[in-house]
Design an enzyme around this catalytic site. Structure first.
Site, PDB file in Angstrom:
ATOM      1  N   TYR A   1      29.899  32.888  56.184  1.00 44.90           N
ATOM      2  CA  TYR A   1      30.906  32.748  55.135  1.00 44.90           C
ATOM      3  C   TYR A   1      30.366  33.014  53.742  1.00 44.90           C
ATOM      4  CZ  TYR A   1      29.224  27.887  55.574  1.00 44.90           C
ATOM      5  OH  TYR A   1      28.466  26.758  55.690  1.00 44.90           O
TER       6      TYR A   1
ATOM      7  N   LYS B   1      47.479  35.146  41.797  1.00 46.11           N
ATOM      8  CA  LYS B   1      47.395  35.819  40.497  1.00 46.11           C
ATOM      9  C   LYS B   1      47.904  34.828  39.442  1.00 46.11           C
ATOM     10  CE  LYS B   1      48.661  40.222  38.349  1.00 46.11           C
ATOM     11  NZ  LYS B   1      49.365  41.502  38.562  1.00 46.11           N
TER      12      LYS B   1
ATOM     13  N   GLU C   1      47.056  45.069  32.145  1.00 46.62           N
ATOM     14  CA  GLU C   1      46.416  44.404  33.290  1.00 46.62           C
ATOM     15  C   GLU C   1      45.225  45.225  33.785  1.00 46.62           C
ATOM     16  OE1 GLU C   1      49.397  42.073  36.024  1.00 46.62           O
ATOM     17  OE2 GLU C   1      50.177  44.103  35.658  1.00 46.62           O
TER      18      GLU C   1
END
Length: 140
Positions: free
Chosen positions: A73, A119, A41
C-alpha cells in the site's frame, strides 16, 4: 423435488455465490493536480484527494506473513499520487478511471477496486463541503 418428463429428481446443486473478498483501504491520498474544464484550474491546480479500496483474497498474505502475497500500500499510495499530479484531465471521472485501470493492471491479485476522487476546491459558486465521484471496476 422437480418433475421432468415424468421422473422425480432432487436438485442438489447449491446456488452459485460470488466469493467473499477481503479489502485493503487507503484514504486521503492527496496531491496537487491540474484537472478541470476551466483554464484557471489547469493553470493554478488544486488539491485532489483519493480513496482506494482493493478487493482481493488476503488469506495467502495473512497465512504467510509475506509482503509479496499482497498489495504494497505504500507503493500504491505513491502511484496514486503520481497519477493525480500527472497528465491533466477535464473530469474527475476520468481521473478515477485512470487510477482504477492502473490498480487492476499493476496488482494481479486484486479482483476489483473502488476509487473515490474528491475535489474539495471545485469551482462551485455556493458553499459546499466536497465534491466526489466513486467508481467500481473489476476484472470482468
Amino acid at each position: 423435488m422437480t418433475t421432468s418428463g415424468g421422473a422425480n429428481t432432487l436438485n442438489t446443486e447449491a446456488p452459485a455465490r460470488s466469493p467473499l473478498r477481503d479489502t485493503i483501504t487507503l484514504t486521503g491520498i492527496t496531491a496537487q493536480g491540474f484537472h478541470g474544464v476551466f483554464e484557471d484550474e489547469r493553470r493554478n491546480g488544486q488539491p485532489f484527494v483519493v480513496d482506494v479500496v482493493l478487493h482481493a483474497d488476503l488469506r495467502p498474505a495473512g497465512l504467510s506473513d509475506d509482503l509479496a502475497q499482497t498489495a504494497h500500500y505504500g507503493e500504491l499510495a505513491e502511484q496514486v499520487a503520481a497519477i493525480i499530479a500527472g497528465e491533466p484531465l477535464n473530469l474527475i471521472e476520468a481521473l478515477a478511471e485512470r487510477i482504477a485501470g492502473a490498480v487492476l493492471a499493476g496488482y494481479a491479485g486484486v479482483d476489483a477496486v473502488e476509487v473515490t476522487v474528491h475535489k474539495p476546491q471545485a469551482p462551485i459558486t455556493v458553499p459546499f463541503g466536497d465534491v466526489s465521484v466513486t467508481i467500481r471496476r473489476d476484472r470482468s
